[in-house]
Design a protein around this motif. Structure first.
Motif, PDB file in Angstrom:
ATOM      1  N   SER A   1      93.332  32.974  39.142  1.00 22.01           N
ATOM      2  CA  SER A   1      94.749  33.355  39.151  1.00 22.01           C
ATOM      3  C   SER A   1      95.342  33.374  37.755  1.00 22.01           C
ATOM      4  O   SER A   1      96.419  33.911  37.551  1.00 22.01           O
ATOM      5  CB  SER A   1      95.550  32.427  40.050  1.00 22.01           C
ATOM      6  N   SER A   2      94.667  32.773  36.784  1.00 19.44           N
ATOM      7  CA  SER A   2      95.290  32.685  35.459  1.00 19.44           C
ATOM      8  C   SER A   2      94.520  33.411  34.386  1.00 19.44           C
ATOM      9  O   SER A   2      94.904  33.394  33.220  1.00 19.44           O
ATOM     10  CB  SER A   2      95.391  31.215  35.048  1.00 19.44           C
TER      11      SER A   2
ATOM     12  N   SER B   1      89.587  28.876  41.769  1.00 20.82           N
ATOM     13  CA  SER B   1      90.767  29.639  42.179  1.00 20.82           C
ATOM     14  C   SER B   1      91.821  29.631  41.078  1.00 20.82           C
ATOM     15  O   SER B   1      92.571  30.596  40.926  1.00 20.82           O
ATOM     16  CB  SER B   1      91.331  29.090  43.482  1.00 20.82           C
ATOM     17  N   PHE B   2      91.859  28.538  40.295  1.00 17.95           N
ATOM     18  CA  PHE B   2      92.819  28.490  39.186  1.00 17.95           C
ATOM     19  C   PHE B   2      92.398  29.419  38.058  1.00 17.95           C
ATOM     20  O   PHE B   2      93.241  30.033  37.395  1.00 17.95           O
ATOM     21  CB  PHE B   2      92.962  27.060  38.663  1.00 17.95           C
TER      22      PHE B   2
ATOM     23  N   LYS C   1      97.289  33.034  17.509  1.00 14.02           N
ATOM     24  CA  LYS C   1      97.919  31.701  17.626  1.00 14.02           C
ATOM     25  C   LYS C   1      97.090  30.720  18.401  1.00 14.02           C
ATOM     26  O   LYS C   1      96.531  31.067  19.441  1.00 14.02           O
ATOM     27  CB  LYS C   1      99.289  31.828  18.316  1.00 14.02           C
TER      28      LYS C   1
ATOM     29  N   LEU D   1      94.436  24.180  28.666  1.00 13.36           N
ATOM     30  CA  LEU D   1      95.173  25.410  28.372  1.00 13.36           C
ATOM     31  C   LEU D   1      94.978  25.861  26.940  1.00 13.36           C
ATOM     32  O   LEU D   1      95.436  26.935  26.561  1.00 13.36           O
ATOM     33  CB  LEU D   1      96.668  25.191  28.622  1.00 13.36           C
ATOM     34  N   ASP D   2      94.324  25.047  26.124  1.00 10.16           N
ATOM     35  CA  ASP D   2      94.198  25.368  24.707  1.00 10.16           C
ATOM     36  C   ASP D   2      92.782  25.646  24.260  1.00 10.16           C
ATOM     37  O   ASP D   2      92.498  25.665  23.077  1.00 10.16           O
ATOM     38  CB  ASP D   2      94.754  24.190  23.866  1.00 10.16           C
TER      39      ASP D   2
ATOM     40  N   GLY E   1      89.549  19.088  32.823  1.00  9.19           N
ATOM     41  CA  GLY E   1      90.118  20.144  33.650  1.00  9.19           C
ATOM     42  C   GLY E   1      91.508  20.515  33.175  1.00  9.19           C
ATOM     43  O   GLY E   1      92.095  19.852  32.335  1.00  9.19           O
ATOM     44  N   ASN E   2      92.023  21.575  33.692  1.00 11.00           N
ATOM     45  CA  ASN E   2      93.384  22.019  33.385  1.00 11.00           C
ATOM     46  C   ASN E   2      93.604  22.160  31.877  1.00 11.00           C
ATOM     47  O   ASN E   2      94.615  21.736  31.333  1.00 11.00           O
ATOM     48  CB  ASN E   2      94.411  21.045  33.974  1.00 11.00           C
TER      49      ASN E   2
ATOM     50  N   LYS F   1      84.951  23.824  41.444  1.00  8.74           N
ATOM     51  CA  LYS F   1      86.058  23.340  42.279  1.00  8.74           C
ATOM     52  C   LYS F   1      87.384  24.014  41.928  1.00  8.74           C
ATOM     53  O   LYS F   1      88.262  24.157  42.759  1.00  8.74           O
ATOM     54  CB  LYS F   1      86.241  21.838  41.996  1.00  8.74           C
ATOM     55  N   TYR F   2      87.524  24.385  40.657  1.00  4.24           N
ATOM     56  CA  TYR F   2      88.811  24.897  40.209  1.00  4.24           C
ATOM     57  C   TYR F   2      88.800  26.400  39.998  1.00  4.24           C
ATOM     58  O   TYR F   2      89.667  26.955  39.332  1.00  4.24           O
ATOM     59  CB  TYR F   2      89.230  24.196  38.909  1.00  4.24           C
TER      60      TYR F   2
ATOM     61  N   ILE G   1      93.793  29.069  32.496  1.00  2.00           N
ATOM     62  CA  ILE G   1      93.506  27.678  32.832  1.00  2.00           C
ATOM     63  C   ILE G   1      91.993  27.518  32.854  1.00  2.00           C
ATOM     64  O   ILE G   1      91.291  28.273  33.519  1.00  2.00           O
ATOM     65  CB  ILE G   1      94.093  27.335  34.222  1.00  2.00           C
TER      66      ILE G   1
END
Lengths: 1022, 315
Positions: free
Chosen positions: B132-133, B128-129, B315, B15-16, B12-13, B125-126, B21
């Motif tokens: 928003s991202s 909403s993240f 990048k 970013l790469d 989870g979480n 579960k995530y 997210i």
């Protein structure tokens, strides 16, 4: 006991003691008592016989007389030293009336105290190996005398300790790349612009084309650059100005009784002394400043002595405070002499702690406070943890408020005696401020005149001429321009800081209250060029205000470096949110303050930002995240909806709730109307658990202070243990409440605060000082430290001991008592097999809510002295480190002495996925957290990302967290590598800001334990 | 009906691994056999046991009557604390008793069976993240396209929940099956192009690259016609992919197919101990040249080749 008549260490030439030599010869325990006797005899002889030392025994009011007792718990050592009318004698037993008794848990502690440098000896006290009881001001006096004797020796020890520390740091933390420092320093060089579509989102921004103000940098403001350099490069200086004036006043006019032998009314006594102080306070206008006035007599940074509060506690450090390694203060010889001879002897028995002790017969609740590990009650230091009614000041001026008070005095309702005096006292205090302002005006005129005669600095002449006019007008008359408004505020601020100790007095919603002045000024200008120039001026003014706010730093004894590491006076500024009517409050001044925050990156003003989901824009949120990125740790961000929900049950009207401001660290109070003393108690939630594990006995304090709730084998269910924990912790809560309430009575009785009262809504109407409950709203706030550690411990006990029966409670206890040393596999089990708070497990969240709710409910039912409720917060200042270092191993797997998590942040090991942490913290019920929380997040910037991408990610975290109901979030945007590099090379990181738990500090001013805790916080990559 | 896939991990979480997210679902199993594979635990389709020595408490702390708990737990007596890799893989029958027993989670099971619903529940579960991202869910591994039916169902469920989907693939899959089962529910495809020369590809990756290149050409064509975004990615591996000839060839290939942008992934050498955890001797397996980071100069030389060819580097 051997009685040594020959004292071998004193020669005519030598005036240095050699403790080591004494102990070399007589270290064996049975001879410790006589050895102590000898040492004290040496000291006694020195001070009695040598005039150069003897003169220190007499203050302005006469001989400084007291007795200090030294004893071991076992009784193997008992000696006393008596300072009496210029003669120092050693006593072979400690009389009952001794002012201070030091009890050493064993003989080693006594030996160590004599051997160690003072900063390390402190550790003995914190660890309860030395228990101090009595009037600690006299212990400090004794320490001062010791420092006169030890002189160079202590300094050498300190110096060596510092050198050793530097070497150790280089060894443990050195070897970092030079580029680390560059990355951090480069951040302000790139600044985002606000997309033109986004700009339109902020209805309240009317004059800034790009509210992010990307075209400005600190280099455009050489005035501010100069102030910032001074701030970072100068130590604060101990300032005795306030203390001198009030001491003089009381000496001439009496304290307990006046010159006619009558008992003065406390409010009037206080106000008269205050007015005398402010009329005589030296007016200073710092070179190049746009704001007149200084808190102390040192324009860059002064540390004001509040001898009626805790000022006397630095008595023992007068000779070493400039050489200590953490937060040293410069001190002049004149100040040292003034404090020792004149001021401290006068106040040794006249301070909050002493009045408390004497009046209440040194109750248990106070003794627990002095053992450091269970709770800390703030009222011995001060009470002004609130937001004055700044809008009222700006609207009416001090004369307007005086009118209001005089009208009140004339009013036709039954104003009782006490009420009249309270009101009259308020008037006197405001008059004091007015005198000070007039003196500033005169000074400005003189300075302008001098420059005119020299024919130099035309620009400064003009500025001084302006300042003179401004100070003739404000704060007496209501201000009309932004320059006037800032000066009115600042002069009043100086006034407030000279009444009460600088702890947590907060500035509130300055963007709201100053916007009208900004608008009125700029509307008068017609050309674009003029408006641009004015905007730059407004930024500069706000910057000057921020820098003025750094002109004072709380004067703490060395122990404060341990307890409150690096904390300044935490003057909280609150930006954004909604207006009392519920409209978007973000305006031009909001962004101007954010710009200043970004450019200066200083620890105080403590910038907080409210975010209102329904009304505030994404542009604003993005900018908050960008400023956090550039500064590495400010502002702290709050979810309006969650804070509203927490305040609603208290029955405040909605328009007042909408007007909340952060106070001190993060706590909400109703701006200008609320004595909330939101940091009144710092409660260690783990202390009760240690006591529940030990049937009411606290292992560090070695004291059976709690109720008997049974040994661990007696718990037949988890509920039984939970109840035992509750019983122990609520016992501690009761004690802390008792102490806080008793101290509140002391404040009301001895040291009311009429100036602050004049500036808090309600006091004038109620004709009551705020210490007596005059404010419209009254409450006392608590910060509860260790929620995650306690929750996790409860989860482990429930699951592994009772649900799965993997081991008995007794087995677990044994392992804890040995700090997991002999059973690492049990520790591994505990750490790996139980889903913790922050892991996403619903049972863990329920447990956290259960604990928070239980305490919140209990606190709310307690009443404070002003008949307000207690509120529950879950932030921790730096107490999570302090209490952690004093607490033993826990069922959660935490080892003894390890820091707790900051605020209510989940354990780093709870989940690899930061989103789980966010979701769990957001699931906590805001109604249980009416004194706010601190949820700390450490983010690692990714060099591959653009600024916009970084901000996008940060915003997404914050927004989603708030959407889930989370209340507060604060960032540290820095890598562990950078922090390690800063430990090895602090000189490269002077202004590196970190968020501890509710407040900002410069990383390099923190004690090592806090630094390590910050490094070990889990990092999440951006 | 093929056997259910094993899921290595759901991270989870992230970013790469795509925009915003994200959550990344790692599938076990891959058709290739690249010398530099950063996730060796993903190569085999089958479940395995991993032993992480640094988590081990040591026999002094974790024992019963002088034997370590894991030794005692093994019915095949395949475990010995004298073995630095702990488990004799020839004797091991994958009963996982030791995994259950280890208190420190030093021994872990690699790859677990999860249903589509279970995976969905974990990642939704995530949501909403993601919203928003601008994030979503990434499928990776291993090679997700080895499990077409499962992945198809998963993608459909994710799309019906409004989640952005991204596939990381080595490109070796049956095209028609891919188009019918996966493509309609994919928003973005990260497509690896490692080695252009057929012989080199066989040698270092264990299979021909003909299908891979064909798949890329067709998918990119669809993208130009409005289909799912396709991003070509080339891992820079010292002395294997980073040669001038290889990179020039890839750049030429991309230009010929009207590709305007690509991504280069700089080499990260810290994956070798994963082989040790799986019971293989990394010292013996891994070439010297793969043990160091690339320096900035080397990286820029690689980048220049692509820029000179007129390609934009992401990048």
């Amino acid at each position: 006991m051997n009685k040594l008549t020959h004292i071998p260490f004193i020669t005519e030439q030598s005036n240095r003691l050699s403790f080591n030599e004494v102990f070399k010869n007589t270290i064996r325990k049975p001879l410790l008592n006589p050895a102590t006797h000898v040492l004290l005899q040496v000291m006694a002889a020195q001070f009695t016989l040598r005039p150069s030392l003897n003169r220190y025994l007499k203050g302005v009011d006469g001989w400084i007389n007291f007795i200090i007792g030294f004893k071991t718990l076992s009784g193997s050592v008992e000696q006393g030293i008596s300072f009496n009318n210029g003669k120092v004698k050693v006593l072979t037993n400690i009389p009952r009336h001794a002012e201070v008794v030091l009890t050493f848990s064993n003989e080693d502690a006594l030996v160590e105290m004599f051997r160690l440098p003072p900063n390390e000896a402190l550790n003995l006290v914190l660890k309860n190996r030395i228990v101090l009881e009595g009037n600690l001001a006299y212990l400090q006096a004794f320490n001062f005398y010791v420092s006169l004797l030890m002189g160079d020796k202590h300094q050498k020890m300190l110096k060596k300790a510092q050198q050793d520390d530097e070497l150790a740091r280089e060894k443990d933390y050195g070897g970092g790349e030079a580029s680390l420092c560059k990355e951090f320093k480069a951040r302000p060089q790139y600044r985002m612009t606000c997309d033109s579509n986004m700009v339109k989102q902020d209805q309240g921004v009317n004059f800034l084309d790009d509210p992010y103000l990307p075209n400005y940098s600190l280099e455009d403001f050489p005035r501010l650059r100069g102030f910032l350099d001074d701030h970072l490069n100068h130590k604060a200086e101990v300032c005795a100005e306030r203390a001198k004036w009030i001491t003089r006043y009381y000496r001439e006019n009496g304290f307990e009784t006046d010159n006619d032998g009558n008992k003065p009314v406390p409010e009037i006594r206080q106000a008269q002394a205050y007015k005398y102080l402010m009329s005589n306070k030296r007016p200073i206008i710092r070179k190049n400043d746009l704001l007149a006035g200084t808190t102390s007599s040192y324009p860059i940074t002064g540390s004001v002595v509040y001898p009626d509060a805790q000022g006397v506690m630095i008595w023992g450090e007068l000779l070493s405070i400039d050489k200590r390694s953490l937060i040293p203060f410069d001190i002049s010889q004149e100040t040292i002499d003034s404090l020792h001879f004149d001021i401290f002897p006068f106040w040794a028995k006249r301070n909050f702690n002493e009045w408390m002790r004497e009046q209440n017969d040194y109750p248990i609740c106070q003794k627990i406070n002095e053992r450091w590990v269970a709770y800390f009650v703030w009222k011995s230091i001060g009470i002004s943890h609130t937001i004055p009614d700044i809008p009222r000041l700006l609207e009416a001026g001090t004369l307007g408020i005086i009118d209001e008070i005089n009208n009140r005095l004339k009013a036709n309702d039954p104003v009782i005696d006490a009420g009249t005096n309270a009101l009259k006292a308020m008037v006197l205090c405001l008059e004091g401020i007015n005198s000070y302002a007039e003196n500033l005006a005169s000074l400005a005129e003189v300075q302008a005149e001098e420059l005119a005669q020299q024919g130099t600095e035309v620009k400064r002449q003009k500025e001084l001429g302006e300042l003179a006019k401004i100070c003739r007008k404000v704060p007496m008359q209501p201000p009309e321009t932004l320059d006037e408004a800032f000066n009115a505020l600042w002069i009043t601020w100086v006034g407030l800081l000279n009444e009460n100790a600088d702890t947590g007095l907060s500035v509130g919603r300055l963007d709201q209250w100053l916007q009208p002045f900004f608008e009125s000024d700029i509307k008068k200008l017609s050309s674009k060029k003029e408006k641009e120039a004015y905007i730059a001026h407004a930024i500069e003014l706000a910057g000057c205000f921020f820098m003025r706010c750094t002109d004072h730093f709380p004067l703490g004894p060395d122990i404060a470096n341990f307890l409150f590491g690096g904390a300044s006076s935490t003057q909280a500024l609150t930006l954004g949110g909604v207006t009392p009517d519920g409209e978007d409050a973000v305006n031009d001044m909001t962004y101007i303050f954010l710009k200043v925050t970004e450019m200066l990156s200083i620890r105080d003003v403590n910038v907080n930002a409210r975010f209102n989901k329904a009304k505030n824009s994404n542009a604003y949120l993005d900018r908050l995240c960008e400023v956090n990125f550039i500064t590495a740790g400010t502002p702290s961000m709050h979810n309006d909806d969650a804070v509203f929900a927490s305040l609603k049950p208290h029955g405040y009207p909605q328009n007042h709730i909408r007007d909340w401001s952060a106070t001190g660290c993060v706590e909400p109070t109703i701006s200008g109307k609320h004595m909330g003393h939101t940091g009144s108690i710092l409660m260690n939630l783990v202390a009760g658990m240690e006591m529940a594990l030990n049937d009411g006995y606290h292992p560090l304090m070695k004291w059976h202070l709690g109720p008997k709730t049974g040994s661990v084998d007696s718990f037949d269910s988890f509920e039984a243990f939970f109840n035992a924990y509750m019983k122990q912790q609520t016992f501690l809560i009761d004690q802390s409440v008792e102490l806080n309430n008793a101290l509140a009575a002391i404040h009301a009785q001895y040291r009311p605060t009429p100036l602050l009262s004049a500036l808090i809504d309600g006091s004038i109407k109620n004709a009551k000082d705020v210490t007596r409950g005059g404010a419209l709203y009254n409450s006392s706030g608590v910060s509860n430290i260790g929620l995650a550690d306690v929750t996790d411990s409860l989860l482990v006990v429930k699951k592994l001991v009772f649900d799965e029966k993997r081991f008995t409670f007794a087995e677990l206890k044994q392992v804890l008592d040995n700090d997991f040393e002999d059973n690492t596999s049990l520790r591994a089990l505990v750490q790996n097999k139980v889903p913790l708070f922050g892991s996403g497990d619903p049972e863990a969240v329920d447990m956290a809510n259960r604990v928070a709710g239980a305490f919140h409910g209990y606190y709310n039912r307690c009443r404070n002295y002003r008949d307000g409720p207690y509120t529950a917060g879950f932030w921790s200042m730096s107490q999570h480190v302090a209490y952690g270092s004093l607490s033993g191993a826990l069922p959660s797997g935490r080892k003894a002495g390890k820091a707790f998590t900051p605020g209510l942040t989940p354990q780093p090991s709870a989940s690899k996925n930061f989103l789980d942490n966010i979701c769990d913290v957001a699931k906590l019920n805001p109604e249980f957290m009416d004194n706010n929380i601190a949820f700390n997040v450490k983010l690692i910037p990714d060099s591959k990302d653009t600024r916009e991408e970084t901000v996008n990610t940060m915003s997404a975290y914050v927004k989603t967290y708030f959407d889930h109901g989370g209340m507060q979030m604060q960032f540290n945007v820095v890598t562990s590598e950078t922090l390690r590099d800063a430990m090895a090379h602090p000189e490269n990181y002077r202004n590196l800001l970190v968020r501890i738990s509710g407040y900002n500090a410069y990383f390099v001013t923190l004690n090592k334990e806090i630094q390590i805790e910050l490094i070990e916080r889990t990092e999440y990559g951006l | 009906m093929s056997s259910p896939p094993l899921i290595l991990d759901i991270k989870g979480n992230a970013l790469d691994d795509g925009p915003g997210i994200r959550s990344v679902v790692f599938f076990k199993g891959c058709l290739l056999d690249c010398d530099w594979c950063h996730n060796p635990e993903s190569m085999s389709k089958k479940s395995e046991i991993s032993f992480e020595a640094k988590n081990c408490l040591g026999v002094d702390s974790c024992n019963s009557l002088g034997h370590s708990l894991c030794e005692i737990s093994c019915p095949e007596q395949a475990i010995s604390i004298d073995n630095p890799l702990l488990i004799d893989r020839d004797k091991c029958t994958l009963c996982y008793e030791c995994v259950e027993t280890c208190p420190a989670t030093a021994i872990t099971q690699v790859g677990e069976i999860m249903s589509v619903d279970e995976v969905c529940q974990r990642v939704l579960k995530y949501k909403s993240f993601y919203d928003s991202s601008g994030g979503g869910v990434t499928l990776s591994g291993g090679e997700p396209t080895l499990h077409m039916e499962f992945v198809s169902e998963l993608l459909k469920k994710l799309k019906s929940n409004g989640v952005h989907t991204l596939l990381q693939t080595c490109g070796l899959f049956p095209y028609d099956k891919f188009i019918s089962l996966l493509y309609p529910w994919l928003d973005t495809i990260y497509f690896d192009l490692k080695l252009y020369d057929e012989d080199q590809h066989r040698r270092y990756c264990g299979a021909s690259n003909e299908t891979i290149l064909n798949n890329f050409v067709q998918l990119h064509q669809l993208h130009l016609e409005g289909g799912a975004e396709v991003l070509a990615r080339t891992p820079l591996v010292p002395e294997i992919t980073d040669s001038e000839s290889n990179l020039k060839a890839i750049a030429k290939f991309l230009k010929e197919n009207n590709v305007s942008r690509t991504q280069l992934m700089t080499y990260n050498p810290i994956w070798q101990d994963k082989w040790d955890k799986l019971g293989y001797n990394s010292e013996a397996l891994v070439d010297e040249s793969l043990k160091t980071w690339m320096n900035q100069v080397q990286i820029e030389q690689c980048e220049t080749i692509f820029r000179d060819a007129g390609l934009q580097l992401v990048k």
